[in-house]
Motif scaffolding. Structure first.
Motif, PDB file in Angstrom:
ATOM      1  N   THR A 151     -47.396  53.238 -86.467  1.00 25.17           N
ATOM      2  CA  THR A 151     -47.639  54.735 -87.382  1.00 25.17           C
ATOM      3  C   THR A 151     -48.358  55.535 -86.231  1.00 25.17           C
ATOM      4  O   THR A 151     -49.006  55.174 -85.429  1.00 25.17           O
ATOM      5  CB  THR A 151     -48.238  54.510 -88.326  1.00 25.17           C
ATOM      6  OG1 THR A 151     -49.547  53.959 -88.303  1.00 25.17           O
ATOM      7  CG2 THR A 151     -47.457  53.575 -89.293  1.00 25.17           C
ATOM      8  N   PRO A 152     -47.993  56.971 -86.649  1.00 23.99           N
ATOM      9  CA  PRO A 152     -48.963  57.862 -85.634  1.00 23.99           C
ATOM     10  C   PRO A 152     -50.120  57.904 -85.665  1.00 23.99           C
ATOM     11  O   PRO A 152     -50.895  58.345 -84.711  1.00 23.99           O
ATOM     12  CB  PRO A 152     -48.299  59.160 -86.227  1.00 23.99           C
ATOM     13  CG  PRO A 152     -47.031  59.050 -87.000  1.00 23.99           C
ATOM     14  CD  PRO A 152     -47.115  57.602 -87.463  1.00 23.99           C
ATOM     15  N   ASN A 153     -50.915  57.492 -86.603  1.00 22.09           N
ATOM     16  CA  ASN A 153     -52.360  57.279 -86.587  1.00 22.09           C
ATOM     17  C   ASN A 153     -52.961  55.986 -86.096  1.00 22.09           C
ATOM     18  O   ASN A 153     -54.154  56.108 -85.842  1.00 22.09           O
ATOM     19  CB  ASN A 153     -53.026  57.720 -87.810  1.00 22.09           C
ATOM     20  CG  ASN A 153     -52.313  56.571 -88.972  1.00 22.09           C
ATOM     21  OD1 ASN A 153     -51.756  55.878 -88.691  1.00 22.09           O
ATOM     22  ND2 ASN A 153     -52.843  56.456 -90.298  1.00 22.09           N
ATOM     23  N   TRP A 154     -52.377  55.159 -85.843  1.00 21.12           N
ATOM     24  CA  TRP A 154     -52.574  53.771 -85.294  1.00 21.12           C
ATOM     25  C   TRP A 154     -53.512  53.761 -84.087  1.00 21.12           C
ATOM     26  O   TRP A 154     -54.820  53.105 -84.236  1.00 21.12           O
ATOM     27  CB  TRP A 154     -51.630  52.697 -85.230  1.00 21.12           C
ATOM     28  CG  TRP A 154     -51.909  51.288 -85.554  1.00 21.12           C
ATOM     29  CD1 TRP A 154     -52.022  50.583 -86.731  1.00 21.12           C
ATOM     30  CD2 TRP A 154     -52.454  50.404 -84.327  1.00 21.12           C
ATOM     31  NE1 TRP A 154     -52.436  49.326 -86.573  1.00 21.12           N
ATOM     32  CE2 TRP A 154     -52.846  49.200 -85.202  1.00 21.12           C
ATOM     33  CE3 TRP A 154     -52.898  50.634 -83.170  1.00 21.12           C
ATOM     34  CZ2 TRP A 154     -53.540  48.129 -84.444  1.00 21.12           C
ATOM     35  CZ3 TRP A 154     -53.626  49.614 -82.511  1.00 21.12           C
ATOM     36  CH2 TRP A 154     -54.065  48.204 -83.269  1.00 21.12           C
ATOM     37  N   LYS A 155     -53.443  54.477 -83.050  1.00 21.82           N
ATOM     38  CA  LYS A 155     -54.091  54.279 -81.864  1.00 21.82           C
ATOM     39  C   LYS A 155     -55.165  55.481 -81.971  1.00 21.82           C
ATOM     40  O   LYS A 155     -56.199  55.430 -81.125  1.00 21.82           O
ATOM     41  CB  LYS A 155     -53.392  54.796 -80.740  1.00 21.82           C
ATOM     42  CG  LYS A 155     -52.259  53.685 -80.279  1.00 21.82           C
ATOM     43  CD  LYS A 155     -52.987  52.281 -79.708  1.00 21.82           C
ATOM     44  CE  LYS A 155     -52.332  51.341 -79.239  1.00 21.82           C
ATOM     45  NZ  LYS A 155     -51.776  51.651 -77.858  1.00 21.82           N
ATOM     46  N   HIS A 156     -55.409  56.040 -83.191  1.00 23.38           N
ATOM     47  CA  HIS A 156     -56.758  57.044 -83.234  1.00 23.38           C
ATOM     48  C   HIS A 156     -57.901  56.300 -84.220  1.00 23.38           C
ATOM     49  O   HIS A 156     -58.795  57.165 -84.253  1.00 23.38           O
ATOM     50  CB  HIS A 156     -55.955  58.267 -83.627  1.00 23.38           C
ATOM     51  CG  HIS A 156     -55.043  58.948 -82.763  1.00 23.38           C
ATOM     52  ND1 HIS A 156     -55.468  59.590 -81.721  1.00 23.38           N
ATOM     53  CD2 HIS A 156     -53.735  59.075 -82.707  1.00 23.38           C
ATOM     54  CE1 HIS A 156     -54.540  60.153 -81.144  1.00 23.38           C
ATOM     55  NE2 HIS A 156     -53.409  59.880 -81.565  1.00 23.38           N
TER      56      HIS A 156
END
Length: 415
Positions: A151-156
């Protein structure tokens, strides 16, 4: 032979000394005639025996006797880092200095003769989702056509959800197959009944000791001031219930029926030699999560986990592969001002490695049931009634020793 007859190389030698809560043989159980908790006391494991820590402390005139003569670890957890270290040094001396042997020998109990209980009163429970290998596997299973399996937030940020503290149970407790709503892709409407896709999640839990004030985030550097130790954890999951309910607010009934933890909490100090750097970061991190500054202590732990079903090994997840560390999870959990309480428990999320035999859930091991496991007692896609799941682990210690973590077992029973 080391003092107190612990065999050389025993993973529960004096270099380890995990804490638990036990009742000796003949004492009242969890709800005996003297009431709940009767006969319970803090124990420290040494080899295949358990030391009644409170009784030993009283016999030796220790100032820590009042902390250790309790039916729960919570008073010790609340005492803070300085006391944790002091008590550990005292216990190490009691168990390694020969002159103490005669005094404390009467306070040992065979491990096989005691009843082990939930070692602390769980205040809150939070579960994270911090293995990139697990998250990518789940993405590939459920979003096979997506451009990115994450998901777009996973690495943040470390993704997590708030679980149910009241259904955290100690190792050895039976797990009743949960019921709930489920709906397959081809079903015209949901149905109600027992889960037919009951799964495991091999995880590591972190136990909070010292609380924090509301409105005050806990920075990365203060992780060891608040976290007392860790344990193995199985976050049982009903995948069919979870799949139908989780959009848009995430896990609920598919997770809240049971979470199993070890009866033994390993102090962080016992795992100093197992500390390791986490995987390389691929995205810049916001300052409160950035653990790359010079002088920052390594935030990962080299734990080697084993997963068995009915005594048959099915997986060996490596905890060192976890992308988000326990310190980052704690920092994120509190960055909005949420406070910590003594007895808070937060879990790593499913531990999975890069190889097929390192996956920490049946969802991944069988690729959502497509590829059944071939076990000596039959094929498995998900768990059947009567199945016994066991998690075990060890970590490297000083001088080539191994630090054992208390195992977690649970047997699935029909409702």
């Amino acid at each position: 032979m080391p003092p107190f007859d612990v065999p050389e190389g025993d993973p529960f030698g004096p270099h380890n000394l995990p804490y638990g809560v036990f009742s000796p043989a003949g004492a009242d159980g969890p709800a005996g005639p003297a009431g709940p908790g009767a006969g319970r006391r803090v124990g420290v494991r040494l080899g295949d025996r358990v030391l009644d820590a409170g009784a030993a402390a009283r016999a030796l005139g220790s100032p820590y006797a009042s902390l250790l003569a309790r039916p729960s670890l919570n008073p010790l957890l609340a005492a803070g880092r300085t006391t944790w270290s002091d008590v550990r040094r005292a216990l190490t001396a009691w168990l390694t200095v020969p002159s103490h042997r005669e005094t404390i020998e009467p306070f040992f109990h065979p491990l096989s003769s005691v009843a082990l209980h939930l070692p602390f009163e769980v205040a809150d429970y939070v579960d994270f989702y911090s293995s990139e290998h697990h998250a990518r596997n789940v993405g590939r299973i459920f979003r096979p056509d997506a451009a990115d399996s994450l998901t777009p937030n996973w690495k943040h940020l470390p993704i997590g959800y708030h679980g149910r503290a009241g259904t955290v149970v100690v190792s050895g407790t039976d797990v009743v197959r949960p019921s709930g709503q489920r709906k397959g892709p081809a079903d015209p409407a949901p149905v109600f009944g027992p889960s037919v896709r009951l799964d495991i999640e091999a995880e590591v839990g972190f136990v909070v000791g010292a609380p924090s004030r509301p409105g005050t985030p806990v920075p990365l550097a203060d992780f060891r001031e608040h976290v007392f130790g860790l344990c193995l954890l199985n976050d049982w999951s009903a995948r069919d219930i979870q799949a139908w309910e989780y959009v848009p607010l995430g896990p609920f009934l598919g997770k809240s029926f049971a979470t199993s933890v070890s009866a033994w909490i390993t102090p962080l100090e016992a795992l100093d030699e197992a500390r390791t750097a986490p995987p390389a970061r691929t995205h810049p991190l916001l300052p409160y999560l950035d653990d790359s500054a010079p002088g920052t202590e390594p935030g990962g732990y080299d734990l080697r986990i084993g997963v068995e079903i009915n005594g048959h090994a099915v997986s060996g997840p490596p905890f060192s592969a976890m992308y988000w560390t326990a310190a980052q999870q704690l920092a994120h959990l509190t960055v909005n001002g949420a406070s910590l309480r003594t007895g808070d428990l937060y879990a790593s999320g499913t531990v999975s490695g890069p190889d097929p035999d390192q996956r920490g859930s049946l969802l991944e091991l069988t690729w959502n049931g497509r590829d059944p496991l071939e076990l000596p007692d039959g094929k498995r896609t998900f768990l059947e009634d009567g199945d016994v799941v066991t998690l075990s682990a060890w970590a490297p210690g000083a001088g080539g020793t191994r630090v054992g973590l208390g195992e977690v077992t649970g047997r699935v029973v029909a409702r």
